[in-house]
Design a protein around this motif. Sequence first.
Motif, PDB file in Angstrom:
ATOM      1  N   GLN A 396       7.279  14.523  63.801  1.00  0.00           N
ATOM      2  CA  GLN A 396       7.074  15.260  62.557  1.00  0.00           C
ATOM      3  C   GLN A 396       8.115  14.857  61.507  1.00  0.00           C
ATOM      4  O   GLN A 396       7.780  14.604  60.340  1.00  0.00           O
ATOM      5  N   GLN A 397       9.401  14.768  61.895  1.00  0.00           N
ATOM      6  CA  GLN A 397      10.441  14.343  60.954  1.00  0.00           C
ATOM      7  C   GLN A 397      10.221  12.896  60.519  1.00  0.00           C
ATOM      8  O   GLN A 397      10.387  12.557  59.344  1.00  0.00           O
ATOM      9  N   LEU A 398       9.840  12.065  61.459  1.00  0.00           N
ATOM     10  CA  LEU A 398       9.557  10.667  61.095  1.00  0.00           C
ATOM     11  C   LEU A 398       8.426  10.589  60.082  1.00  0.00           C
ATOM     12  O   LEU A 398       8.462   9.761  59.157  1.00  0.00           O
ATOM     13  N   PHE A 399       7.437  11.440  60.246  1.00  0.00           N
ATOM     14  CA  PHE A 399       6.302  11.429  59.320  1.00  0.00           C
ATOM     15  C   PHE A 399       6.735  11.826  57.917  1.00  0.00           C
ATOM     16  O   PHE A 399       6.365  11.166  56.926  1.00  0.00           O
ATOM     17  N   TRP A 400       7.510  12.907  57.805  1.00  0.00           N
ATOM     18  CA  TRP A 400       7.923  13.359  56.478  1.00  0.00           C
ATOM     19  C   TRP A 400       8.729  12.263  55.752  1.00  0.00           C
ATOM     20  O   TRP A 400       8.498  11.998  54.579  1.00  0.00           O
ATOM     21  N   ALA A 404       7.540  10.071  52.438  1.00  0.00           N
ATOM     22  CA  ALA A 404       8.369  10.115  51.221  1.00  0.00           C
ATOM     23  C   ALA A 404       9.069   8.782  50.955  1.00  0.00           C
ATOM     24  O   ALA A 404       9.856   8.689  50.009  1.00  0.00           O
ATOM     25  N   GLU A 405       8.773   7.798  51.782  1.00  0.00           N
ATOM     26  CA  GLU A 405       9.397   6.465  51.668  1.00  0.00           C
ATOM     27  C   GLU A 405      10.915   6.526  51.790  1.00  0.00           C
ATOM     28  O   GLU A 405      11.638   5.720  51.208  1.00  0.00           O
ATOM     29  N   GLU A 406      11.375   7.507  52.543  1.00  0.00           N
ATOM     30  CA  GLU A 406      12.801   7.600  52.849  1.00  0.00           C
ATOM     31  C   GLU A 406      13.028   6.900  54.190  1.00  0.00           C
ATOM     32  O   GLU A 406      13.290   7.528  55.221  1.00  0.00           O
ATOM     33  N   TYR A 407      12.936   5.596  54.140  1.00  0.00           N
ATOM     34  CA  TYR A 407      12.929   4.833  55.373  1.00  0.00           C
ATOM     35  C   TYR A 407      14.285   4.856  56.078  1.00  0.00           C
ATOM     36  O   TYR A 407      14.352   4.792  57.314  1.00  0.00           O
ATOM     37  N   ASP A 408      15.346   4.949  55.344  1.00  0.00           N
ATOM     38  CA  ASP A 408      16.663   5.008  55.969  1.00  0.00           C
ATOM     39  C   ASP A 408      16.827   6.290  56.783  1.00  0.00           C
ATOM     40  O   ASP A 408      17.397   6.266  57.883  1.00  0.00           O
ATOM     41  N   LYS A 409      16.319   7.370  56.245  1.00  0.00           N
ATOM     42  CA  LYS A 409      16.394   8.638  56.999  1.00  0.00           C
ATOM     43  C   LYS A 409      15.487   8.592  58.223  1.00  0.00           C
ATOM     44  O   LYS A 409      15.829   9.125  59.283  1.00  0.00           O
ATOM     45  N   ILE A 440       4.169   1.332  58.751  1.00  0.00           N
ATOM     46  CA  ILE A 440       4.561   0.981  57.381  1.00  0.00           C
ATOM     47  C   ILE A 440       6.076   1.100  57.207  1.00  0.00           C
ATOM     48  O   ILE A 440       6.726   0.238  56.603  1.00  0.00           O
ATOM     49  N   ALA A 441       6.639   2.180  57.765  1.00  0.00           N
ATOM     50  CA  ALA A 441       8.086   2.371  57.650  1.00  0.00           C
ATOM     51  C   ALA A 441       8.843   1.255  58.375  1.00  0.00           C
ATOM     52  O   ALA A 441       9.857   0.737  57.877  1.00  0.00           O
TER      53      ALA A 441
END
Length: 880
Positions: A396-400, A404-409, A440-441
């Motif tokens: 779930q966290q990975l999805f969010w 949001a294209e926050e790939y570093d997080k 994609i991430a």
Amino acid sequence: MLTLLDQLDKGTLWRSPGGIHPPEVKFLSNATPIGQLPLASTYLVPVPQVGENCTLAVKVGDSVLKGTPLTQGTSIWHLPVHAPTSGTIVAIEPRASNHASALPVNTCVIAADGKDTWCELVQNQLDDLSHQQIVDKVRSAGIAGMGGAAFPTHIKLNPVSEIDLVIINGVECEPYISADDRLMREYSRDILAGIGIIHRLLTPKRIVIAIEDNKPEAAKAMQTAVSQCGLPAGSIRVTVIPTKYPSGGEKQLIQIITGREVPSGAIPAKLGIVVHNVGTAYAIHQAVTQGKPLVERVVTVTGKNVSKPGNYWLPIGTPVDHVLTAAEFTPEPDQKVIIGGPMMGHALPNIQVPILKGTNCILVPSSQEIGSTPEEKACIRCGECATACPALLLPQQLFWHAKAEEYDKAASYNLKDCIECGCCSYVCPSDIPLVEYYRIAKSALKQAADEKQQAERAKQRFDARLARLEEEKLAREAKAKEASERRQASMTGTDKNAVAEAMARIAAKKAAAAQAVTGESITEESSATTTDTAEVPKDKAAVAAAIARAKAKKAAQANADGTDTNGAETDSAQVDSSVDVDATESATDAIAQEAPLSQKDKVAAAIARAKAKKAAQQTDTAPLESTETADNTPALSADDDKKAKVAAAVARAKAKKAAQQVETAASDIEVSNTEISVSDVNDAEAIKKAKVAAAVARAKAKKAAQQAETNTENCLSQTATPAVDSTASVQADVNADAETAVNAVATDIEVSITDVSVNDAEAIKKAKVAAAVARAKAKKIAAASAESKTDAEIESVDEIQTEDNVASPSIAATLDTATTEADAVLPSVESTAKPIETAPLSSDELKKARIAATIAKAKAKKAALAQEANASSDSSVTND
């Protein structure tokens, strides 16, 4: 407490977290043996398929056989690609790739000839090969992991750490796929032969063949092969594990067999464990013993839209559309063709793509098997994805973060540990394609990492370049320092003195430049000349010579103008003349200090300074005499006319006598020079130079006689000055003029001889002796003139006039004779000097010598003009 090996021998298993139980649907393909499909007319072989970039070993138009290498490379990650059949290379061009993106990749297009002829294969006995030879054969065969990851096998067969456990993966947990199941059933002995090669290379303590319990026929066949193999008893066993997806994953299988968890970012080899697929073991056996490269593999073709589902040996590079056509594929509207299983596979946008080394299944399901893709809905935070994740991640966290294209997080939540099994997407009630977001991430992170790596490599190259340049600079400096130390060590005392002299010349040059700048306030002419000298530092000697000439000319003009003014103006002229002479001497000194100077330059500069001082003395004496004469003139009476005439007659007699003495002195100088030169009988050049010096002396004697005659005529015109005391004054002037003329002759002889022979040390010595003789003669003549007293000079005016008339022709004849001799000598002097001037001098030295000689000659000429002007001024003042 039991050890790990004891637990393995007992068949102990551990439970893996997560996982799901989707429908298997393996019955469609596992019921029939592995078959063959007809050859395709065209094969598409992407290059490279595995590893880094490589170079092509073939070109368009080449004929190839089955198993011919198409690429070559030196990287450890490179795996060669081989021709899947015999035929001709018809094109090498970009074609669509076997990927969800269908991006084009460089592809060799082979037109099959239908013969499927193998290239020459080299069979080997296992005992005849070393470990390294076995690894090289595996690599040259292009064998990669057949389970789907396509990791280079030769790297796993040559680990850096000790291997205790080897797991042969026969789980095949993906639904619909049965390729490994049928391979184990039909080629169990070949698989065991490959396992034996692995055992020889790695020498593990245990080998475990893991098979799911939904493949009982495969487990039985492998158990029979194990009992018949030649491996040590107890070193290998078959372990059946429960069916659960994704228990076939490498890390999940290790956890089930050993109970150990592979750390995040680590590889199983760090735990002493290596995992190989059963298809990989079979390919190893074919490559090492039969010499066959990896050119074909077993592929499951299944789905309800295929009339002939099953497992087939398909050459690498076979187009997917050809396979579906041979399997009697019946497409539906919006039909999906999936490469891989329904959980981890990807749909193809284009079926004109080839089979690859990692392709294990082609799935063409019907609409009843896999419905249309449902619409994505909002996440309800149910947590089912976290429960089903076999890697214990937080989907779930990975999805969010991925959305949001926050790939570093997302990476901070261990995104890289995701095996993309699809369990989270399978259980998601909101139908969110979670795995697609993760892919994609991952792609974005991989691209960023590649760019960062490229930037780091560029920085390393730049730093290496800077370091190389700095090293080269230090090396040059060290080399120069070493050379300087060698020169200093080998330098003698003379060389050190030469260095010190050079430093002194540089200091003198700077001092002269500073002095020239300070003298700008003296006159406008010197200021302008100094400015020009500063602007053109290369021609300082020429500029200094010009300054000297200008100053001498100004002194002569000032003397001529000063005779018509009062005593104050005369004093002013004397001051100006003194300043000009000083400026001339400074310019001459500047020439002499110019570094480096030759011996000729130094002599010429010294002569120029002497000339300047003599001109200054003559200039200082003339105004004073004219002033005294002007002051005494009014006191004279008319009765003294007779005395004036007597004085004039005496002056003419003295002039005649002075001319004769000058001529005698010149003759003596010539004789002396000849005697000196003759002393060196073998030196013909010195004799010639002495003759030239004598000719110059005669020319100078003529000039002195002319000056004496001029002074006598001026005295005759002074009839308004009949004082008896003036007789002694005139006599002293005549004697002084004679002495000055003789000294000038001697000096000019020295200048001439110096100009003619600079490089001849012996000639220089002789010239100096000749000059000294000339000066001695001049002093002797002056002394004789001073001591001579004639009583007849005070006789009657008529007698003196008669004597004057007799003497005048003699003087005239003497002048004519001197003129003739000078005219005859000067051409010879010029013709003689020309070859001497071509002495081996540098251009700078020759230029400086010529400038110095010109300055000296100009000074002598201007001194004579100044003397004549003084005599004229005396005459004019007396007449007044």
